[in-house]
Design an enzyme around this catalytic site. Structure first.
Site, PDB file in Angstrom:
ATOM      1  N   TYR A  30     -23.400  17.501  44.622  1.00 53.15           N
ATOM      2  CA  TYR A  30     -22.405  16.995  43.676  1.00 53.15           C
ATOM      3  C   TYR A  30     -21.945  15.605  44.062  1.00 53.15           C
ATOM      4  O   TYR A  30     -22.314  15.087  45.123  1.00 53.15           O
ATOM      5  CB  TYR A  30     -21.218  17.963  43.563  1.00 53.15           C
ATOM      6  CG  TYR A  30     -20.232  17.937  44.715  1.00 53.15           C
ATOM      7  CD1 TYR A  30     -20.566  18.438  45.964  1.00 53.15           C
ATOM      8  CD2 TYR A  30     -18.958  17.405  44.543  1.00 53.15           C
ATOM      9  CE1 TYR A  30     -19.654  18.413  47.012  1.00 53.15           C
ATOM     10  CE2 TYR A  30     -18.041  17.385  45.576  1.00 53.15           C
ATOM     11  CZ  TYR A  30     -18.395  17.887  46.811  1.00 53.15           C
ATOM     12  OH  TYR A  30     -17.500  17.856  47.851  1.00 53.15           O
ATOM     13  N   ARG A  49     -25.880   7.701  45.891  1.00 48.31           N
ATOM     14  CA  ARG A  49     -25.603   8.775  46.860  1.00 48.31           C
ATOM     15  C   ARG A  49     -26.045  10.126  46.277  1.00 48.31           C
ATOM     16  O   ARG A  49     -26.588  10.963  46.996  1.00 48.31           O
ATOM     17  CB  ARG A  49     -24.118   8.783  47.238  1.00 48.31           C
ATOM     18  CG  ARG A  49     -23.810   9.737  48.379  1.00 48.31           C
ATOM     19  CD  ARG A  49     -22.395   9.564  48.915  1.00 48.31           C
ATOM     20  NE  ARG A  49     -21.394  10.008  47.970  1.00 48.31           N
ATOM     21  CZ  ARG A  49     -20.076   9.920  48.163  1.00 48.31           C
ATOM     22  NH1 ARG A  49     -19.617   9.387  49.281  1.00 48.31           N
ATOM     23  NH2 ARG A  49     -19.225  10.358  47.263  1.00 48.31           N
ATOM     24  N   ARG A  98     -33.271  36.571  42.073  1.00 47.39           N
ATOM     25  CA  ARG A  98     -32.667  36.096  43.307  1.00 47.39           C
ATOM     26  C   ARG A  98     -33.725  36.030  44.402  1.00 47.39           C
ATOM     27  O   ARG A  98     -34.026  37.029  45.053  1.00 47.39           O
ATOM     28  CB  ARG A  98     -31.538  37.046  43.718  1.00 47.39           C
ATOM     29  CG  ARG A  98     -30.699  36.511  44.849  1.00 47.39           C
ATOM     30  CD  ARG A  98     -29.603  37.480  45.244  1.00 47.39           C
ATOM     31  NE  ARG A  98     -28.655  36.835  46.133  1.00 47.39           N
ATOM     32  CZ  ARG A  98     -28.882  36.528  47.400  1.00 47.39           C
ATOM     33  NH1 ARG A  98     -30.058  36.828  47.947  1.00 47.39           N
ATOM     34  NH2 ARG A  98     -27.957  35.929  48.125  1.00 47.39           N
ATOM     35  N   LYS A 145     -24.162  15.630  50.085  1.00 49.36           N
ATOM     36  CA  LYS A 145     -22.944  16.128  49.424  1.00 49.36           C
ATOM     37  C   LYS A 145     -23.294  17.458  48.753  1.00 49.36           C
ATOM     38  O   LYS A 145     -23.518  17.561  47.547  1.00 49.36           O
ATOM     39  CB  LYS A 145     -22.404  15.083  48.432  1.00 49.36           C
ATOM     40  CG  LYS A 145     -20.898  15.224  48.221  1.00 49.36           C
ATOM     41  CD  LYS A 145     -20.311  13.961  47.642  1.00 49.36           C
ATOM     42  CE  LYS A 145     -18.883  14.117  47.163  1.00 49.36           C
ATOM     43  NZ  LYS A 145     -17.912  14.623  48.110  1.00 49.36           N
ATOM     44  N   GLU A 177     -15.383  13.855  60.877  1.00 45.06           N
ATOM     45  CA  GLU A 177     -14.647  13.385  59.689  1.00 45.06           C
ATOM     46  C   GLU A 177     -13.608  14.428  59.321  1.00 45.06           C
ATOM     47  O   GLU A 177     -13.431  15.409  60.046  1.00 45.06           O
ATOM     48  CB  GLU A 177     -15.630  13.130  58.534  1.00 45.06           C
ATOM     49  CG  GLU A 177     -16.427  14.354  58.138  1.00 45.06           C
ATOM     50  CD  GLU A 177     -17.439  14.100  57.021  1.00 45.06           C
ATOM     51  OE1 GLU A 177     -17.259  13.150  56.242  1.00 45.06           O
ATOM     52  OE2 GLU A 177     -18.397  14.885  56.926  1.00 45.06           O
ATOM     53  N   LEU A 201     -20.311  12.437  55.793  1.00 49.16           N
ATOM     54  CA  LEU A 201     -20.661  11.971  54.449  1.00 49.16           C
ATOM     55  C   LEU A 201     -20.445  10.455  54.395  1.00 49.16           C
ATOM     56  O   LEU A 201     -19.396   9.975  54.833  1.00 49.16           O
ATOM     57  CB  LEU A 201     -19.777  12.644  53.396  1.00 49.16           C
ATOM     58  CG  LEU A 201     -20.226  12.297  51.982  1.00 49.16           C
ATOM     59  CD1 LEU A 201     -21.386  13.198  51.569  1.00 49.16           C
ATOM     60  CD2 LEU A 201     -19.093  12.422  50.989  1.00 49.16           C
TER      61      LEU A 201
END
Ligand code: PDD
Length: 285
Positions: A30, A49, A98, A145, A177, A201
């Protein structure tokens, strides 16, 4: 109004399958783009990104940068409010079963989901916020991300339970971070922050803060930062698209410096706010 798989619709009408791999496995990535006065900030950098995150999980990018830009601008246009956080989500789609390995011939799920941009309150800006710390128990690809946000969920809940706004993470005695932010330390007038690598990130706000510091001749070092440096810092700040530059005045119950928002945090936030007014709101980047 949001965008889901080729159409613009109301949030209550946006449905995805229960078998979507985003739901089953967190198999997706995302982005979060801050939008000021309907101008997306550093759209190209956010899309780059996103592309890097997609490439890292071998999920072909469903759109060109131009297509993404058109979709994002249309989503922005459809909202009733001017300042927005626009979330882009791409999952590996619904394979109808699945099974862990990648499915063949399945279209990705693409969701563009806006919300009003909420930046820190004037009180949080003036007084700073409190944070806790925790071992960084995430994986070794924190540069992606990823939609696998369970560590962030657990750490932010732990912070909230203790009346704190963020959780700083350490790995092997080094600062990585915040749960959802990058972290800067200040000692004797010099700012330092960890370098971009697989452990953090690569924040778009992080880039901007470094640029602003360098532009204004503020001493700035990008280098590994030890846990001891964080605990003995004169100032600590977190940065993100939604937190902007936000001072942390207490870590694990201990005052950071004199326990007040420091002069460097105030200065960098001022540069950030000036940049926001003159560049971001004007749609110049
Ligand atoms: N989070 N590090 C992590 C782990 C993050 O989740 C974020 C942003 C950042 C800062 O990146 P940027 O400056 O590009 O916002 C650093 C967003 C805000 C989120 O997940 O909602």
């Amino acid at each position: 109004m949001l965008y889901l798989n080729g159409r613009f619709c109301r949030a209550e009408d946006a449905m995805i399958s229960a078998l979507d791999r985003g739901c089953l496995f967190g198999d997706g990535v995302y982005e979060v783009i801050p939008v000021y006065s309907r101008n997306p900030f550093r759209l190209d950098e956010h899309l780059a990104r996103l592309d890097a995150s997609l490439a890292a999980i071998s999920l072909p990018n469903p759109h060109t940068p131009l297509q993404w830009a058109e979709l994002v601008r249309e989503v922005i246009r459809l909202q009733a409010y001017d300042d927005q956080s626009v979330y882009l989500h791409v999952t590996r789609g619904n394979a109808g079963e699945r099974d862990f390995p990648f499915p063949a011939g399945v279209a990705p799920t693409v969701l563009i989901n806006p919300s009003p941009l909420v930046t820190p309150s004037p009180e949080a800006k003036a007084k700073g916020v409190r944070a806790i710390s925790h071992a960084d128990f995430r994986w070794l690809r924190c540069d992606i991300k990823s939609l696998n946000l369970l560590p962030t969920v657990l750490l932010r809940e732990a912070a909230k339970q203790q009346g704190c706004a963020e959780c700083l993470m350490f790995r092997d005695g080094m600062l990585s971070e915040g749960a959802a932010s990058n972290v800067f330390v200040v000692k004797q007038g010099v700012i330092a922050c960890p370098p971009k690598n697989h452990l953090i990130l690569p924040g778009i706000t992080y880039d901007l803060v470094i640029e602003l510091a360098r532009q204004h001749g503020v001493p700035m070092e990008v280098r590994p930062v030890t846990e001891a440096e964080v605990r003995n810092a004169d100032e600590l700040w977190m940065t993100s698209s939604t937190r902007e530059v936000l001072a942390i005045v207490e870590l694990d119950g201990q005052a950071v410096g004199d326990g007040c928002v420091g002069p460097m945090a105030r200065q960098l936030d001022q540069y950030y706010q000036d940049f926001k007014r003159t560049v971001m709101r004007a749609g110049k980047e």
